[in-house]
Enzyme design. Structure first.
Site, PDB file in Angstrom:
ATOM      1  N   LYS A 153      15.672 -24.037  29.467  1.00  0.00           N
ATOM      2  CA  LYS A 153      15.297 -24.608  30.673  1.00  0.00           C
ATOM      3  C   LYS A 153      15.679 -24.628  31.692  1.00  0.00           C
ATOM      4  CE  LYS A 153      11.732 -27.393  27.495  1.00  0.00           C
ATOM      5  NZ  LYS A 153      11.838 -28.289  26.564  1.00  0.00           N
ATOM      6  N   LYS A 166       0.637 -22.425  24.405  1.00  0.00           N
ATOM      7  CA  LYS A 166      -0.462 -23.030  24.905  1.00  0.00           C
ATOM      8  C   LYS A 166       0.869 -23.231  26.027  1.00  0.00           C
ATOM      9  CE  LYS A 166       2.106 -27.071  23.943  1.00  0.00           C
ATOM     10  NZ  LYS A 166       2.383 -27.249  22.578  1.00  0.00           N
ATOM     11  N   LYS A 197       2.485 -13.398  21.813  1.00  0.00           N
ATOM     12  CA  LYS A 197       2.074 -14.402  21.141  1.00  0.00           C
ATOM     13  C   LYS A 197       1.508 -15.967  21.711  1.00  0.00           C
ATOM     14  CE  LYS A 197       5.219 -18.067  19.376  1.00  0.00           C
ATOM     15  NZ  LYS A 197       4.610 -19.744  20.189  1.00  0.00           N
TER      16      LYS A 197
HETATM   17  P1  ADP Z   1       3.332 -23.936  21.481  1.00  0.00           P
HETATM   18  O1  ADP Z   1       4.221 -22.207  21.737  1.00  0.00           O
HETATM   19  O2  ADP Z   1       1.685 -24.009  22.193  1.00  0.00           O
HETATM   20  O3  ADP Z   1       4.083 -24.909  23.135  1.00  0.00           O
HETATM   21  P2  ADP Z   1       5.142 -25.419  20.152  1.00  0.00           P
HETATM   22  O4  ADP Z   1       6.137 -24.582  20.272  1.00  0.00           O
HETATM   23  O5  ADP Z   1       4.742 -26.680  20.246  1.00  0.00           O
HETATM   24  O6  ADP Z   1       4.292 -24.283  20.553  1.00  0.00           O
HETATM   25  O7  ADP Z   1       4.802 -24.938  18.199  1.00  0.00           O
HETATM   26  C1  ADP Z   1       4.604 -26.234  17.176  1.00  0.00           C
HETATM   27  C2  ADP Z   1       4.815 -25.482  16.453  1.00  0.00           C
HETATM   28  O8  ADP Z   1       3.938 -24.663  15.904  1.00  0.00           O
HETATM   29  C3  ADP Z   1       6.215 -24.793  15.888  1.00  0.00           C
HETATM   30  O9  ADP Z   1       5.978 -24.891  14.457  1.00  0.00           O
HETATM   31  C4  ADP Z   1       5.880 -23.618  15.767  1.00  0.00           C
HETATM   32  O10 ADP Z   1       6.991 -22.205  15.133  1.00  0.00           O
HETATM   33  C5  ADP Z   1       4.712 -23.006  15.953  1.00  0.00           C
HETATM   34  N1  ADP Z   1       3.587 -22.332  16.404  1.00  0.00           N
HETATM   35  C6  ADP Z   1       3.568 -21.974  17.473  1.00  0.00           C
HETATM   36  N2  ADP Z   1       2.779 -20.917  17.835  1.00  0.00           N
HETATM   37  C7  ADP Z   1       2.935 -20.074  17.346  1.00  0.00           C
HETATM   38  C8  ADP Z   1       1.960 -18.918  16.827  1.00  0.00           C
HETATM   39  N3  ADP Z   1       2.139 -18.671  17.634  1.00  0.00           N
HETATM   40  N4  ADP Z   1       2.830 -18.239  15.669  1.00  0.00           N
HETATM   41  C9  ADP Z   1       3.413 -18.935  14.729  1.00  0.00           C
HETATM   42  N5  ADP Z   1       3.585 -20.472  14.293  1.00  0.00           N
HETATM   43  C10 ADP Z   1       3.207 -21.151  15.528  1.00  0.00           C
END
Ligand code: ADP
Ligand code: TRP
Length: 324
Positions: A112, A195, A192
């Site tokens: 970050k 959000k 990937k």
């Molecule tokens: P984001 O990338 O949308 O901010 P987070 O980091 O909050 O999502 O992820 C929350 C959970 O969802 C984590 O355990 C992460 O491994 C899983 N996750 C997030 N995006 C994916 C993806 N594209 N494919 C598989 N698992 C994911």
């Protein structure tokens, strides 16, 4: 086996979140030998969300989403992190035995800072709060994605430091449970799904919005009649996530044999998404009409969690010499 995991209420749940995490949470609760604790990490989300109304609404929505997706309040304890202020108290106690160097090596903090985000103490101390979440319920296993591995290692180090300092096994050292390497779910643009990239397919989006998103999935310009490439093909990867294994050889032919246009394949994907999440979407709508139900679930989750954490807190206060 006591299982604990938390999710930050930082945005709307997408299908990557489901396949990467939530599905496994739901599966873990099905094993009667597991005692599962899941919580919405609103105190953690304060490091990024600075609008109180937004945070409160997100926290509640994620709790409702979890229930809709199959988290059973009878089997799992579901609570809101901030409903247990003891977590913040334990985080403080832990911070007094956490070396600065340990936190300075934190990947997510360093990332970050490298991105130019001006760091505050909350971001720096994030792993200590996470350690408190885990240690306060004496979790045996913590199911998380690979990205959280270092936080788990820090938790173990911090727990060991506390026990060592006070000469007592007051805190149980947890094990990680790195979720099986589910294929990373790609987003509508092929990166990937995340959000932070604005490329998500949200589980609970209205159907017309979901349709628009699915139709916007980036494809190449292979003519309808010709076989479509499969490697690096976002639509192919997404379809694979949703197709039951037994049906995959047949579905795969839509790509390998030619004759089917991308538009048609997208329609099939949309149908599969709506089928997979149909029940959850209906339940989510019912919960929207009955917010008191979710609030009740969170209240009872808080009370059940408190039964466990009060013993741990009493012991920590006692060894540290604070409180009565
Ligand atoms: P984001 O990338 O949308 O901010 P987070 O980091 O909050 O999502 O992820 C929350 C959970 O969802 C984590 O355990 C992460 O491994 C899983 N996750 C997030 N995006 C994916 C993806 N594209 N494919 C598989 N698992 C994911
Ligand atoms: N840091 C986790 C994430 O961003 C969320 C989290 C907070 C958590 N406290 C936790 C996960 C305790 C597991 C256990 O995904």
């Amino acid at each position: 086996m006591r299982i604990l995991s938390g999710v930050q209420p930082s945005g709307k749940l997408h299908i990557g979140n489901y396949f990467g995490a939530i599905r496994q949470f739901v599966e873990l609760q099905a094993n009667a030998a597991n005692e599962c604790y899941y919580f919405v990490a609103d105190l953690h989300a304060m490091t990024t969300i600075k609008d109180g109304a937004e945070l409160r609404a997100n926290t509640f929505r994620v709790a409702a989403d979890f229930v809709a997706l199959g988290l059973d309040p009878e089997r799992s304890v579901l609570y809101r992190q901030s409903d247990l202020p003891e977590v913040a108290e334990l985080a403080w106690m832990l911070s007094t035995v956490t070396p600065m160097g340990l936190l300075q090596r934190g990947h997510s903090y360093k990332d970050k800072v490298a991105k130019g985000i001006s760091p505050n103490h909350g971001l720096f101390a994030y792993p200590v709060l996470m350690a408190a979440d885990i240690l306060i319920v004496r979790a045996d296993r913590v199911p998380v994605g690979k990205d959280q591995k270092q936080h788990l290692e820090m938790t173990r180090d911090i727990a060991a430091a506390f026990n060592q300092t006070y000469g007592r096994e007051a805190l149980r050292i947890p094990e990680e449970l790195i979720l099986p390497d589910v294929a990373v779910v790609p987003g509508t643009d092929g990166q990937k799904m995340s959000k932070s990239y604005g490329n998500t397919l949200e589980i609970f989006a209205p159907e017309n919005e979901l349709r628009k998103k699915v139709m916007s999935i980036v494809t190449d310009s292979t003519p309808v009649a010709e076989p479509k490439p499969t490697r690096g093909n976002t639509l192919y990867a997404l379809l694979k996530v949703f197709t039951p294994e037994a049906e995959w050889p047949q579905t795969k032919k839509l790509f390998t044999e030619g004759g089917t246009g991308y538009g048609e394949i997208k329609k099939r994907l949309l149908g599969l998404i709506l089928d997979t999440f149909g029940q959850a979407r209906a339940r989510r709508e019912a919960l929207d009409r009955d917010p008191g139900y979710v609030e009740g679930v969170l209240r009872s989750g808080r009370d059940r969690a408190r039964e466990v954490i009060s013993t741990v807190m009493a012991e920590c206060r006692q060894v540290a010499g604070v409180g009565r």
